[in-house]
Design an enzyme around this catalytic site. Structure first.
Site, PDB file in Angstrom:
ATOM      1  N   SER A 300       1.900 -64.357 -23.278  1.00 24.55           N
ATOM      2  CA  SER A 300       2.960 -64.497 -23.989  1.00 24.55           C
ATOM      3  C   SER A 300       4.276 -64.157 -23.032  1.00 24.55           C
ATOM      4  CB  SER A 300       2.809 -63.420 -25.315  1.00 24.55           C
ATOM      5  OG  SER A 300       3.901 -63.933 -26.210  1.00 24.55           O
ATOM      6  N   ASP A 311       9.812 -70.400 -11.432  1.00 28.60           N
ATOM      7  CA  ASP A 311      10.505 -71.521 -11.137  1.00 28.60           C
ATOM      8  C   ASP A 311      12.048 -71.266 -10.358  1.00 28.60           C
ATOM      9  OD1 ASP A 311       8.733 -72.855 -12.527  1.00 28.60           O
ATOM     10  OD2 ASP A 311      10.132 -73.244 -14.292  1.00 28.60           O
ATOM     11  N   LYS A 325      -0.663 -68.360 -23.652  1.00 24.92           N
ATOM     12  CA  LYS A 325      -0.190 -68.296 -24.963  1.00 24.92           C
ATOM     13  C   LYS A 325       1.360 -68.745 -24.936  1.00 24.92           C
ATOM     14  CE  LYS A 325       0.973 -65.377 -28.978  1.00 24.92           C
ATOM     15  NZ  LYS A 325       2.321 -65.667 -28.822  1.00 24.92           N
TER      16      LYS A 325
END
Length: 454
Positions: A300, A311, A325
Site C-alpha cells: 500500500s 519512476d 495492494k
C-alpha cells in the site's frame, strides 16, 4: 407557402425530438424502476431469512450481531479490504493512525496464555517502572489474564493518562511473582527508526505510515546529517514489512525526497474522480543518494513511495517484489454506528503503472537466505501477496470477461518472502544497499545478474 411548409417541418422535427426524448427517459425510468424492484425483492428475501433465524435458531441470537455480520458479509464479498468498522474498531483504527494513546509503553505478545513483554519503549511509564524485555504479565489489577485474547489484554492496559494500573510480573531468575504499579501516560508510537551505519551511511526504517511519519522522518534526516557530516554518502530507506497506512503520509514522505513531478495517481470508477498528487520543490536530503528496500511485506503506502522514487529515478529499489495492494480505502464515518472502510479507487505510479495484484519489482532482486525451518514452510505454503487473496480487486490490465482474462492471468503476480534477519550482519539486502552507496557495487547489468542469482 414555403414559410408555412418550413414551419410545419420544424414543428414535425421538434415533435419527433420531443417524442424520442420522452421515450428515452421513459426507458431509463423503467430500467431504474426494474433495478430498484429487484433490489427490494432481495431485501424482502433478507428480511425473511433474518426473521427465520431469529425465530427458529437453536439459541436466541443477538440482533445487532446478526446485522453487523450481514453488513460485513456484503462488504467482504466486494474485496478483502472493504469492511464495516463497529464503534470500537473505528476508535482502535483512529488510535493506530494517530500514533498516540494513553498507555504503558510496552511492545507485547501472547505466550502460553499470558502477556510477554517484547520490549519496553524508551522513556515511557513501563521503562521507568523497571519492566524488562522477557517479563511475563499474569495479572492486571489482580485480575488474571489467562482466558483473554492479546487484544483484550492490550485494551485493559490502555486507559486515561495519569490513571494507575498494577501489573503482576513473573521474571526469569526471580523466584516469586511481584507487583509493579505503573501510571499511564501519553504514548507516542514512533514509526521511524534510524541510526548511522558506519561513519558514512544513514539508515532509516519506516515501520508504518501514521500521522507522525513525515515529521519523524524529517527529524531522522536532520540528526543523521549532523552525526555524519561531510562523510555522508547516502541513505537507506527501509520499507520492508511496512504494511502501509495513511495515503497523505505516503505522499508527503515521497515529496520529502522529490523536487517536482507526480507522486501518485488515483482513479475511481468515474473519470472525474481521477486525482493527481504532485511534489513541491525541496528535497530534505539535498539530493543525496537513496536506496529503498522492499520485500513481500511492503504494501500500500510503502508501494506508493517505492514506485514514485523508482519512476523518477530518485532511488534504487532493492529487495524482492512487493505485496501488490494498489487500492485506496476511504473511511466513511457513520455517526455513532462506527464507519465504513470502502475501496473507492486504484492508485498508479507516476508513469501510470498499476500496482494492484502485481506489486513493485525492484531494479536489483536480492533474496535473503532463509533459515531451514522457514524454507520448509515456504515450500509448503509458498509466498502470499495481493494476488493470492480471495476476491481481490483485479488489475486494470485484466478483462474479467472471457479469453483475454485467461491470456493476461500470468501477469497477475505479487508478493515474495517477507523474512528479514534480526542480525544485520546476516541481512543480505541491507548489506547490498550499503555496498551500493559506498561504491563497492554498482547498478549495471552484471551486478543485476549477480543479485538475481543470489
Amino acid at each position: 407557402m414555403r414559410k408555412s411548409e418550413y414551419a410545419l417541418w420544424a414543428l414535425l422535427v421538434l415533435a419527433v425530438l420531443a417524442a424520442g426524448s420522452t421515450m428515452v427517459n421513459l426507458a431509463r425510468s423503467q430500467s431504474a424502476s426494474a433495478a430498484n424492484s429487484e433490489i427490494y425483492k432481495q431485501l424482502d428475501l433478507f428480511g425473511e431469512v433474518l426473521e427465520r433465524v431469529r425465530a427458529d435458531y437453536v439459541e436466541a441470537p443477538e440482533d445487532a450481531k446478526l446485522i453487523e455480520s450481514a453488513i460485513n458479509g456484503m462488504l467482504t464479498a466486494l474485496d478483502p479490504h472493504s469492511a464495516y468498522l463497529n464503534p470500537k474498531h473505528f476508535r482502535d483504527m483512529q488510535v493506530q493512525t494517530r500514533g498516540e494513546f494513553g498507555g504503558l509503553g510496552i511492545e507485547v505478545t501472547m505466550e502460553n496464555g499470558v502477556v510477554k513483554v517484547v520490549a519496553p519503549i524508551e522513556d515511557t511509564p513501563a521503562s521507568r517502572a523497571g519492566v524488562m524485555s522477557g517479563d511475563l504479565i499474569t495479572h492486571l489489577d489482580k485480575e488474571q489474564i489467562l482466558g483473554l485474547t492479546l487484544q483484550e489484554a492490550v485494551e485493559k492496559m490502555r486507559g486515561p493518562v495519569n490513571s494507575p494500573i498494577t501489573l503482576t510480573i513473573v521474571r526469569k531468575g526471580v523466584e516469586d511473582p511481584f507487583e509493579v504499579k505503573v501510571v499511564r501516560d501519553m504514548i507516542h508510537i514512533n514509526p521511524v527508526k534510524y541510526n548511522a551505519e558506519g561513519d558514512d551511511v544513514g539508515y532509516i526504517r519506516l515501520t508504518t505510515f501514521n500521522e507522525q511519519t513525515t515529521a519523524n522522518l524529517q527529524k531522522a534526516v536532520e540528526d543523521l546529517k549532523k552525526e555524519l557530516g561531510p562523510n555522508l554518502k547516502g541513505y537507506v530507506i527501509d520499507l520492508r514489512n511496512n504494511p502501509g497506512g495513511l495515503l497523505d503520509q505516503a505522499i508527503s514522505v515521497s515529496d520529502a525526497f522529490l523536487d517536482q513531478g507526480a507522486i501518485v495517481l488515483t482513479r475511481g470508477r468515474n473519470l472525474e474522480e481521477t486525482q493527481r498528487s504532485n511534489a513541491r520543490s525541496g528535497d530534505i536530503t539535498d539530493g543525496a543518494k537513496l536506496v529503498v528496500l522492499i520485500n513481500g511485506g511492503s504494501a500500500s503506502a510503502s508501494e506508493i513511495v517505492a514506485g514514485a522514487l523508482q519512476d523518477h529515478h530518485r532511488a534504487t529499489v532493492i529487495g524482492t517484489r512487493s505485496f501488490g495492494k494498489g487500492s485506496v480505502q476511504t473511511i466513511i464515518p457513520l455517526g455513532s454506528n462506527g464507519a465504513l472502510r470502502l475501496t473507492t479507487a486504484r492508485y498508479y505510479t507516476p508513469s501510470g503503472r498499476s500496482i494492484q495484484a502485481k506489486g513493485i519489482d525492484p531494479e536489483l532482486v536480492v533474496e535473503e537466505e532463509l533459515p531451514e525451518e522457514l524454507k520448509k514452510k515456504t515450500d509448503v505454503q509458498g509466498t502470499r501477496g495481493e494476488s493470492n487473496l480471495r476476491g481481490h480487486l483485479k488489475g486494470e490490465y485484466e478483462d474479467e470477461d472471457g479469453a483475454e482474462a485467461e491470456a493476461e492471468e500470468e501477469e497477475e503476480e505479487s508478493g515474495s518472502s517477507s523474512y528479514v534477519p534480526q542480525d544485520k550482519t546476516k541481512d543480505t539486502q541491507l548489506n547490498y544497499a550499503l555496498d551500493l552507496l559506498r561504491g563497492i557495487k554498482s547498478v549495471d547489468t552484471e551486478a543485476k545478474k549477480k543479485a538475481e542469482a543470489n
